[in-house]
Design a protein around this motif. Structure first.
Motif, PDB file in Angstrom:
ATOM      1  N   LYS A  93       0.835  -1.207   0.000  1.00 33.99           N
ATOM      2  CA  LYS A  93       0.000   0.000   0.000  1.00 33.99           C
ATOM      3  C   LYS A  93       0.872   1.261   0.000  1.00 33.99           C
ATOM      4  N   ALA A  94       1.940   1.252   0.788  1.00 30.39           N
ATOM      5  CA  ALA A  94       2.854   2.400   0.846  1.00 30.39           C
ATOM      6  C   ALA A  94       3.534   2.636  -0.505  1.00 30.39           C
ATOM      7  N   ILE A  95       3.886   1.562  -1.183  1.00 29.72           N
ATOM      8  CA  ILE A  95       4.496   1.686  -2.516  1.00 29.72           C
ATOM      9  C   ILE A  95       3.514   2.343  -3.475  1.00 29.72           C
ATOM     10  N   PHE A  96       2.253   1.913  -3.421  1.00 28.03           N
ATOM     11  CA  PHE A  96       1.246   2.517  -4.298  1.00 28.03           C
ATOM     12  C   PHE A  96       0.981   3.983  -3.933  1.00 28.03           C
ATOM     13  N   GLU A  97       1.077   4.324  -2.659  1.00 22.82           N
ATOM     14  CA  GLU A  97       0.910   5.723  -2.245  1.00 22.82           C
ATOM     15  C   GLU A  97       2.014   6.596  -2.849  1.00 22.82           C
ATOM     16  N   GLU A 110       2.146  10.664  -9.416  1.00 29.38           N
ATOM     17  CA  GLU A 110       1.113  10.695 -10.458  1.00 29.38           C
ATOM     18  C   GLU A 110       1.250   9.590 -11.504  1.00 29.38           C
ATOM     19  N   HIS A 111       1.748   8.435 -11.060  1.00 33.05           N
ATOM     20  CA  HIS A 111       1.795   7.272 -11.954  1.00 33.05           C
ATOM     21  C   HIS A 111       0.452   6.546 -11.956  1.00 33.05           C
ATOM     22  N   ILE A 112      -0.266   6.621 -10.828  1.00 33.38           N
ATOM     23  CA  ILE A 112      -1.606   6.040 -10.713  1.00 33.38           C
ATOM     24  C   ILE A 112      -2.479   7.024  -9.940  1.00 33.38           C
ATOM     25  N   LYS A 113      -3.799   6.829 -10.017  1.00 32.08           N
ATOM     26  CA  LYS A 113      -4.722   7.723  -9.322  1.00 32.08           C
ATOM     27  C   LYS A 113      -5.336   7.092  -8.083  1.00 32.08           C
ATOM     28  N   VAL A 114      -5.447   5.758  -8.078  1.00 34.82           N
ATOM     29  CA  VAL A 114      -6.113   5.054  -6.984  1.00 34.82           C
ATOM     30  C   VAL A 114      -5.193   3.939  -6.476  1.00 34.82           C
ATOM     31  N   ASN A 115      -5.182   3.769  -5.158  1.00 29.38           N
ATOM     32  CA  ASN A 115      -4.385   2.707  -4.556  1.00 29.38           C
ATOM     33  C   ASN A 115      -5.190   1.402  -4.602  1.00 29.38           C
ATOM     34  N   PRO A 116      -4.735   0.401  -5.383  1.00 28.94           N
ATOM     35  CA  PRO A 116      -5.495  -0.847  -5.489  1.00 28.94           C
ATOM     36  C   PRO A 116      -5.517  -1.673  -4.199  1.00 28.94           C
ATOM     37  N   CYS A 117      -4.707  -1.298  -3.226  1.00 30.16           N
ATOM     38  CA  CYS A 117      -4.696  -2.019  -1.944  1.00 30.16           C
ATOM     39  C   CYS A 117      -5.791  -1.537  -0.998  1.00 30.16           C
ATOM     40  N   GLU A 118      -6.442  -0.436  -1.331  1.00 24.06           N
ATOM     41  CA  GLU A 118      -7.481   0.100  -0.447  1.00 24.06           C
ATOM     42  C   GLU A 118      -8.622  -0.899  -0.277  1.00 24.06           C
ATOM     43  N   ARG A 119      -9.087  -1.017   0.938  1.00 25.81           N
ATOM     44  CA  ARG A 119     -10.255  -1.813   1.315  1.00 25.81           C
ATOM     45  C   ARG A 119     -10.141  -3.297   0.947  1.00 25.81           C
ATOM     46  N   ILE A 120      -8.950  -3.837   0.994  1.00 30.57           N
ATOM     47  CA  ILE A 120      -8.801  -5.288   0.853  1.00 30.57           C
ATOM     48  C   ILE A 120      -8.923  -5.856   2.260  1.00 30.57           C
ATOM     49  N   LYS A 121      -9.916  -6.693   2.469  1.00 29.06           N
ATOM     50  CA  LYS A 121     -10.209  -7.255   3.789  1.00 29.06           C
ATOM     51  C   LYS A 121      -9.433  -8.551   3.986  1.00 29.06           C
ATOM     52  N   LEU A 122      -8.927  -8.702   5.193  1.00 24.29           N
ATOM     53  CA  LEU A 122      -8.246  -9.940   5.574  1.00 24.29           C
ATOM     54  C   LEU A 122      -9.083 -10.656   6.619  1.00 24.29           C
ATOM     55  N   PRO A 123      -9.024 -11.969   6.643  1.00 21.91           N
ATOM     56  CA  PRO A 123      -9.773 -12.689   7.681  1.00 21.91           C
ATOM     57  C   PRO A 123      -9.166 -12.404   9.052  1.00 21.91           C
ATOM     58  N   LYS A 124      -9.999 -12.478  10.097  1.00 25.09           N
ATOM     59  CA  LYS A 124      -9.507 -12.248  11.450  1.00 25.09           C
ATOM     60  C   LYS A 124      -8.610 -13.387  11.887  1.00 25.09           C
ATOM     61  N   HIS A 125      -8.978 -14.584  11.536  1.00 24.36           N
ATOM     62  CA  HIS A 125      -8.168 -15.731  11.913  1.00 24.36           C
ATOM     63  C   HIS A 125      -8.379 -16.828  10.881  1.00 24.36           C
ATOM     64  N   GLN A 126      -7.263 -17.386  10.446  1.00 28.98           N
ATOM     65  CA  GLN A 126      -7.336 -18.497   9.513  1.00 28.98           C
ATOM     66  C   GLN A 126      -6.219 -19.467   9.873  1.00 28.98           C
ATOM     67  N   PRO A 127      -6.577 -20.655  10.353  1.00 30.52           N
ATOM     68  CA  PRO A 127      -5.519 -21.592  10.714  1.00 30.52           C
ATOM     69  C   PRO A 127      -4.639 -21.906   9.514  1.00 30.52           C
ATOM     70  N   ILE A 128      -3.341 -21.933   9.740  1.00 31.46           N
ATOM     71  CA  ILE A 128      -2.394 -22.187   8.658  1.00 31.46           C
ATOM     72  C   ILE A 128      -2.129 -23.678   8.516  1.00 31.46           C
ATOM     73  N   ARG A 129      -1.989 -24.333   9.649  1.00 30.68           N
ATOM     74  CA  ARG A 129      -1.692 -25.764   9.604  1.00 30.68           C
ATOM     75  C   ARG A 129      -2.323 -26.448  10.811  1.00 30.68           C
ATOM     76  N   THR A 130      -2.501 -27.725  10.690  1.00 24.35           N
ATOM     77  CA  THR A 130      -3.057 -28.479  11.807  1.00 24.35           C
ATOM     78  C   THR A 130      -1.921 -28.960  12.696  1.00 24.35           C
ATOM     79  N   MET A 131      -2.235 -29.153  13.952  1.00 27.21           N
ATOM     80  CA  MET A 131      -1.249 -29.643  14.907  1.00 27.21           C
ATOM     81  C   MET A 131      -0.985 -31.121  14.622  1.00 27.21           C
TER      82      MET A 131
END
Length: 162
Positions: free
Chosen positions: A47-51, A57-78
């Motif tokens: 996001k900082a790179i796009f800012e 003035e290479h772009i007008k809108v930051n494509p990273c804006e409002r991308i939602k991430l899950p609160k929790h997502q298990p990566i692997r099982t024990m």
């Protein structure tokens, strides 16, 4: 992080050709391997790179804006040790490390909690281990959380190791 995580994915595209959809696909794929917190850090850098690109003035809108991430997502099982693996380890270990492993396997105590144990913490009569300290960076300290202060039951198989 920039070289290994971002340039390898987006480095071949002109900045004005990187879309929100491309970023979402990348996020979804990376979340299979990294935690949402790690992904949030990566997205913050992107996001900082796009800012900067917006400022120049290479772009007008930051494509990273409002991308939602899950609160929790298990990566692997024990994948705990099987009973056979525990027996194999205990039968082929000796001394202090044998006692350490036995306490770890039979109580689930954290490594720092086991290292902080003193004789006074072990009540064989009532079959209880009092957990109220830990070793952190070589120093005896208070437990990680308030709920970490607890009494751990001693099973009969653990008594010879104590």
């Amino acid at each position: 992080m920039v070289n290994n995580q971002l340039i390898s994915v987006f480095g071949n595209y002109p900045i004005d050709k990187i879309s929100k959809g491309m970023i979402k696909e990348w996020v979804d794929e990376r979340l299979k391997e990294v935690s949402p917190i790690r992904m949030q850090k990566l997205l913050g850098i992107l996001k900082a790179i796009f800012e900067i690109a917006i400022d120049y003035e290479h772009i007008k809108v930051n494509p990273c804006e409002r991308i939602k991430l899950p609160k929790h997502q298990p990566i692997r099982t024990m994948a705990p040790f099987s009973q056979e693996e525990v027996k194999l380890l205990l039968n082929n270990t000796e001394g202090f490390f044998l006692n350490y492993l036995a306490i770890a396997f039979m109580t689930g105590m954290r490594p720092g909690e086991i290292l902080a144990l003193k004789i006074d913490d072990i009540d064989l009569e009532n079959k209880i281990i009092n957990v109220d300290k830990r070793v952190k960076k070589g120093t005896v300290d208070t437990p990680k959380t308030k709920n970490s202060i607890r009494k751990v039951p001693i099973i009969d198989d653990l008594i010879p190791y104590l």
